[in-house]
Design a protein around this motif. Structure first.
Motif, mmCIF file in Angstrom:
data_model
loop_
_atom_site.group_PDB
_atom_site.id
_atom_site.type_symbol
_atom_site.label_atom_id
_atom_site.label_comp_id
_atom_site.label_asym_id
_atom_site.label_seq_id
_atom_site.Cartn_x
_atom_site.Cartn_y
_atom_site.Cartn_z
ATOM 1 N N LEU A 21 13.813 -0.473 -1.412
ATOM 2 C CA LEU A 21 12.122 -0.811 -1.826
ATOM 3 C C LEU A 21 11.284 -0.420 -2.896
ATOM 4 O O LEU A 21 10.632 -1.069 -3.625
ATOM 5 N N GLN A 22 11.992 0.017 -3.134
ATOM 6 C CA GLN A 22 11.708 0.074 -4.986
ATOM 7 C C GLN A 22 11.306 -0.653 -5.844
ATOM 8 O O GLN A 22 10.441 -0.548 -6.458
ATOM 9 N N ALA A 23 12.319 -1.599 -6.232
ATOM 10 C CA ALA A 23 12.538 -2.402 -6.980
ATOM 11 C C ALA A 23 11.303 -3.658 -6.675
ATOM 12 O O ALA A 23 10.783 -4.593 -7.019
ATOM 13 N N VAL A 24 11.652 -3.854 -4.830
ATOM 14 C CA VAL A 24 10.537 -4.768 -3.876
ATOM 15 C C VAL A 24 9.356 -4.434 -4.890
ATOM 16 O O VAL A 24 8.678 -5.248 -5.254
ATOM 17 N N ASP A 54 12.546 -10.670 -6.120
ATOM 18 C CA ASP A 54 11.402 -11.331 -5.393
ATOM 19 C C ASP A 54 11.805 -10.709 -3.990
ATOM 20 O O ASP A 54 12.549 -10.236 -3.364
ATOM 21 N N ILE A 55 10.401 -11.092 -3.048
ATOM 22 C CA ILE A 55 11.033 -10.404 -1.703
ATOM 23 C C ILE A 55 12.258 -11.572 -0.761
ATOM 24 O O ILE A 55 12.809 -10.349 -0.175
ATOM 25 N N ALA A 56 11.986 -12.733 -1.531
ATOM 26 C CA ALA A 56 13.438 -13.463 -0.534
ATOM 27 C C ALA A 56 14.567 -13.175 -1.076
ATOM 28 O O ALA A 56 15.597 -12.521 -0.460
ATOM 29 N N THR A 57 15.168 -12.511 -1.967
ATOM 30 C CA THR A 57 16.222 -11.444 -2.883
ATOM 31 C C THR A 57 16.379 -10.290 -1.850
ATOM 32 O O THR A 57 17.587 -10.178 -1.521
ATOM 33 N N VAL A 117 4.809 -3.711 1.372
ATOM 34 C CA VAL A 117 5.696 -2.345 0.633
ATOM 35 C C VAL A 117 4.767 -3.407 -0.540
ATOM 36 O O VAL A 117 4.316 -2.296 -1.891
ATOM 37 N N LYS A 118 5.058 -4.643 -0.831
ATOM 38 C CA LYS A 118 5.342 -5.529 -2.447
ATOM 39 C C LYS A 118 3.764 -5.093 -3.291
ATOM 40 O O LYS A 118 2.770 -4.069 -3.635
ATOM 41 N N ASP A 119 2.499 -5.124 -1.571
ATOM 42 C CA ASP A 119 1.484 -4.932 -1.430
ATOM 43 C C ASP A 119 1.243 -3.482 -2.099
ATOM 44 O O ASP A 119 -0.649 -3.661 -2.297
ATOM 45 N N GLY A 120 2.034 -2.942 -1.734
ATOM 46 C CA GLY A 120 1.292 -1.460 -1.454
ATOM 47 C C GLY A 120 -0.147 -1.206 -0.611
ATOM 48 O O GLY A 120 0.057 -0.145 -0.049
#
Lengths: 248, 248, 248, 248, 248, 248, 248, 248
Positions: free
Chosen positions: C7-10, C16-19, G10-13
């Motif tokens: 989750l940190q990496a995202v 990326d999200i797909a990965t 998550v990505k968006d924060g």
């Protein structure tokens, strides 16, 4: 060595404590690694060991036959295949084999005592009956055989009742519906040992039908052993017969 | 009347043919309509009849208790409910009842002979054991009781081995896994009668587990009766013990 | 990769999200078409996979032996026939075969830890016992063998009680009536794993009698595995023994 | 008294032979006539006796509860009916009763050690689960409960996997098809004790279906106890958990 | 000929009464003496007949393969031995044989419709699975295979849930404890057909364990066919899938 | 010799008492040592003995075939293997063998009387059906065969109802689920003998499924014989048919 | 919330990592302590939960009825006793009870779709049939009932064949010998769900006879559910019928 | 109306096609909604319907008794409880009740024809025997009763052989080990119908032991009906006896 003797020896100082402890804990069997020969059995039961050959490894089978023959001057094995007999015979040239009962034995001449009656319902039950009869004979009992007395032709059985009533123990061996045990149980005064056999097909379920019949016998004085267990019946009949002959 | 006597009487003319034929075909039982009392049984087996009370109609139960008491001066019924006892008692004021074994009886004083050992694995097996022990005592045998000797606490059994070895016959009564019979069978020289009980739950399947255990015993000299069949074991043990006491 | 890291990496944008989605749903096994090798198992259980050879197709058997040997530098197969061993051996010249237990293996030298006692009632149970013992040894446990201690000659078992009580886990293996488990269960304080075997005949119903005996044991601390399941008992005993050795 | 001490005393003359012999043969139990209280059990197993109340006669039940409470300051009975509790309570005013598990107990406060996870497939299995959990707690173990995790709604089980993996031993309790044990067995590294229950109807044949499922589990490390045997599972789980906690 | 047409013809006088009666009673099958070929079946069920080869006499087997091939231009036989295939092949040179599923067939190219998912717990269940899958394909259905998804490694199954949920019918094939059916049943919305297999040993009792598991499934929407009955499952799955495809 | 005649002879003095006694106790069978040939059977039952060949020792088989052929000028054996036939044929050159029914026989020409209908559900049941039909024909009955009338194609059975209703007795032979007997039982007025066969697999449990089906038939007038017991059904059907033909 | 949305957040924060992790691991059920309500089920299967009332504790039963009624505006319970109904009714005044099927329900008016045929062999099977039919109706299916069509009076069934052939799924419910399923299976083209019932006595062994009959059906397209499992058949029939109606 | 008549009427124009079609498809039963009264049965079988009362709803029971009494002037119900009799009696004042057989009936006076012998092994089997005997008497057969002839006192049976041999059919009713059927089968020439009863306990498994005994009878000419099925035996015996009496 009785325990009093041992304790006396400790008290006397003729035996030290370590030795006494070791003797007290020493097991009366012979450790072979793969087996613990119960050399104490004959003392406990009065009957020498009989070898159950089935599935025994070749090496072990030969060893134990030789060991027992050496100890007793006679030996008997049950459920012995033709192949196993051929394996054993070079080591024990006097060994004889009965393909019907699948018994291999060297047996001292004996005069059987008392009387055990061994009965079958049909001819297909004779293999089990011979395992039973020869076991009892090996243990020194007198055996009379009554074969092919199934209840579908009742007159065959009725013509033998007088002789059955003279036996100290009657063994009733039957497959299919196993009714022989109940009918004999109603005609004699001494114990009846019932042996169900796997003879039959379909709903006999490999001996289950005869087994249940015998366990549910409406006659008193009937006890049952495992399916096809001729040896067990011969052993037990010998114990019962011995109760009488011991005293004669 | 022996058959020679009868035939002699025909020859002598002291008996006519019709009478002879009638005697030859006359059945040694008493026809009650609903039942054929086997009055010949005691002659055949040496033991008087014991009443199996369960499911017997009230009228018949009273009739047969009275008839047997009159004939023998004593009478015993097994699987007798409290209600059945209360039905019988007004007719037989001396009748006593044991709710544990569910036995109702009037019994002459007897000095038991020989020795039968009756053993249980647990306290829940005592009901069956008492049915067994009291049956043997009714038939004039001496009985010693060894209760609660289950193999989970082996020292209890081992402390009694000397006494078990003195019995002419040992009855091993156990539910659950029924291992008691095999362990005793390995320790004594005389016959062991195994009685599986329905004590337990789940995979005991109402006594099946103990039954199979006993039928497959690795010890020699063990025979099995029906689940919970204390009476049958007591009868058979009496037959075996009698083989010894008859001769003393 | 722990879920926080992912989750940190995202969040970081380093993945990326797909990965991320693909990783989250990726199954930790290797798809072979005919099988899904559970490469995740050792991580979950701490024990490497052992091959159950019976009925496996030849090609698959060779593939999996090679794959496992390559991964671990050792490999073990149970219920391996002589024919299967001869198929495998050209591919794995160091493979050795034990016809008693039917185990084929290449095993690194190990110093067993803790103590598991593996006991049998008779010599015919040794095949199952060796499957059990060698499984535990392959998993790095120390095993002591106690064979031929059937309850029909109780002194053999009693002479070993001290050593059985030292084991972290006792495996009791018996066919016929299977009483061994209950007797041992009453004598030791640590868990007993009971293994019924199909040894016997007639009313043993291919192991059912011993199975029911063990499930109904009157001794506490006894649990049962499938008939003839030496591997399963060895695996479970290893798990129990490991609870102790892990901490030493 | 260790055997060396005794033998030394004989040698010293401080104990005569008759006394020594008597001590050697004295059984470590208390004879009550109807029962032989195995007072030696706690020494052998480390766990005090728990009373199996079902079918115990009233008098005996009261006696044994009082005797055990006096000896240990606590006492527990399983399969205790409401009626039995009402019989016992006047004698033991502190006795408490749980109608779900049918346990009656007076229990000293304890801080449970280690970790045992007790899981059920459905709510109907909770009675068996509580018998298991409270048994383990009585023996001083720490227990966590996971109820209603049947595989028909797999997400309920999956959400608890982390906590199950922390237990030294997992007990999986299920009726009907009993699949819970296999699924848990595939997810954890420590031993799984499977308890089939009689919950269900029709082709569950009173627990047979769940029993066979658990005996044939495709997951390693699963052993099975009798149908509905919560106590047995709790006892065995306590033995396993103790292997860890003893050393901490 | 519909019944109205026939009655009209009688009324018209274009058919005499004897003929009408004969037609009304004529059975729609072909009498071969040893068999009555049910030529009406395809009309009733929509699927052509598939030959169950096991135990069929050689002559009959050849006759029926030829007759069906001639009628439909394709033919399929299940449980066909290698020997039977070699008997048939000279008569039907295009016949192909799959030794895993033991299916012999000549099949027209078809584009499968709808979706049936065929799943197994282990690799040993693939023989039954292929009998199922190829049966459905022969009947024109589209099949996706999911093999070796046993619950002891649950992640393998979970990774395929999305695809299983897309099938109109899922077939769950498993031996040993058969838990696969319940787990799948809890994850999909369409019908699950459970096929117990005889894979396993000991207390699997030749498939009984998996059979009972599946009959007692705690998941809804699961129905069971006979042990090892891959054909039956394939037929039923085709009927279910056809309910959808018929309408598209 | 009737009993009156015998008693008269004693009275007359034309027979001495010892002789009379011996005759009265003489059993009407021939003692062969290994067997007691029930030569009285035909008198009691009206049907000559048929040889059950399976498991009979070679010597005995030859002896009994010869003895019966000599006595009756015809002979029949059931469950006769190809090997046994080849053993017998040199002794009885006219012996013919039917490998389907496994019957070997020399049979006098007979005109069958009355009518017995022998029906099967499938072609695999024909072996049992032929054993049944040929037994009845050997006993002089008229038999009509109706094969392959399983209920999965009901029109085949319905087209034959008229002829089934004409039989004095219908034999319904079926494996798998055995529904044929119930369906026929609902359509005819005379007795139906149901023969379950072991045809099928898996949950047919070697004929148990068809056996239970037939025992629980919802149709009246259906009685069942052992699994695969074609001979028994043919014997019983002959007894029933004879009740009619005797009087014509 | 789909996983992409979450990862995007998550990505968006817009969502922190701890929250995301918590959501990912949160189980879609409601924890009640004694139970984990599977609120996710309707989403997975499309059918709301039906309460299995048997053996549910009173408090729990009321809670779950209220909770489900509140959620859906309707609720149904199976195997509900009269006593349980009287417990529930004060809380749910609109609840109605059918003593035949033992169903308690509040049900919204629905127009059933498609067609399911529910058939019984006898009148004693109606209780199971109503559980089945009302379950399907609760799930919105159209049901037609065909009762008392046992094969002992085949004309009753034959007169309904046309209507059975119109159903998308036929449920065949029968006790005793259970032949109904095979006969129907031979007459229709769509799936047949067979429900064995415990109706009968003796060798029906509480439904085993009908169960085995149905598992061994000689007709294709028959699958079996547990003995007396009307609910399960109704659920499965609804799933099958829905495959058709969804598309219309 | 025979089919020729109908077709002729169509041809004549005296019946239109719609009517003819309707008649051809009309089922010969009376639809009651909850039941389809098989009014055609007497025509097919020659015996009027007998009511199986067990588990019938009160309303239906009354309706069917009244309907049958009105049709035939007599009526009989089996397995009728005391409560059911009290329900029926106000509607049918002439109804009489026999609590032993649990039969309620109004029966026209009849002179029984032919001869059926109904035998029991014990007094506990009389309930089943009376159900059998009274059924046959209701169907107009002559019955002779032979009760309490168990094989444990064989002389009771032997004294009746002459009379048994005169019967056209013998019914042998026995529980426990069920040997009576085999013994009678060996003594008579006409068919023997064997009825196992559930009388006994333990390993009788509710009648299984007697059932298997009878199915495996070594006597020819024995067929078996369901456990405790006195009605079925009486029906079948009537069919057999009728074959003789019809012709006289």
């Amino acid at each position: 060595m009785p325990i009093e003797t041992l304790l006396q020896a400790v008290k006397d100082g003729s035996m030290d404590i370590a030795t006494a402890k070791e003797i007290l804990s020493r097991a009366p069997y012979e450790e072979l690694g793969f087996a613990k020969l119960d050399t104490h059995r004959e003392i406990r039961t009065g009957f020498a060991e009989v070898v159950y050959c089935q599935n025994k490894a070749d090496d072990f089978l030969v060893q134990i036959f030789l060991k027992l023959y050496k100890a007793h001057g006679e030996v008997m094995g049950t459920r012995c295949s033709q192949t196993q007999f051929e394996l054993l015979q070079p080591h024990l040239p006097d060994l004889i084999y009965d393909p019907v009962s699948r018994i291999a034995k060297i047996m001292k001449p004996k005069e059987g005592e008392g009387l055990i009656a061994v009965c079958t319902a049909g001819t297909a039950d004779i293999a089990v009956a011979e395992e039973c009869a020869q076991t009892a004979e090996f243990f020194g009992q007198k055996v009379e055989r009554f074969y092919d007395m199934g209840v579908s032709g009742l007159h065959r059985l009725l013509s033998k009742v007088d002789r059955l009533q003279k036996a100290n123990c009657v063994v009733a061996i039957a497959g299919m519906e196993g009714a022989l045990a109940s009918v004999i149980g109603g005609l004699v005064a001494n114990p009846v040992i019932a042996v169900p056999t796997s003879v039959g097909y379909g709903a006999n379920f490999h001996g289950l039908s005869a087994l249940l019949t015998m366990l549910n016998s409406c006659s008193n004085g009937v006890a049952t052993v495992n399916i096809d267990n001729g040896f067990g019946a011969g052993f037990l009949a010998s114990q019962i017969n011995r109760l009488v002959t011991r005293k004669e």
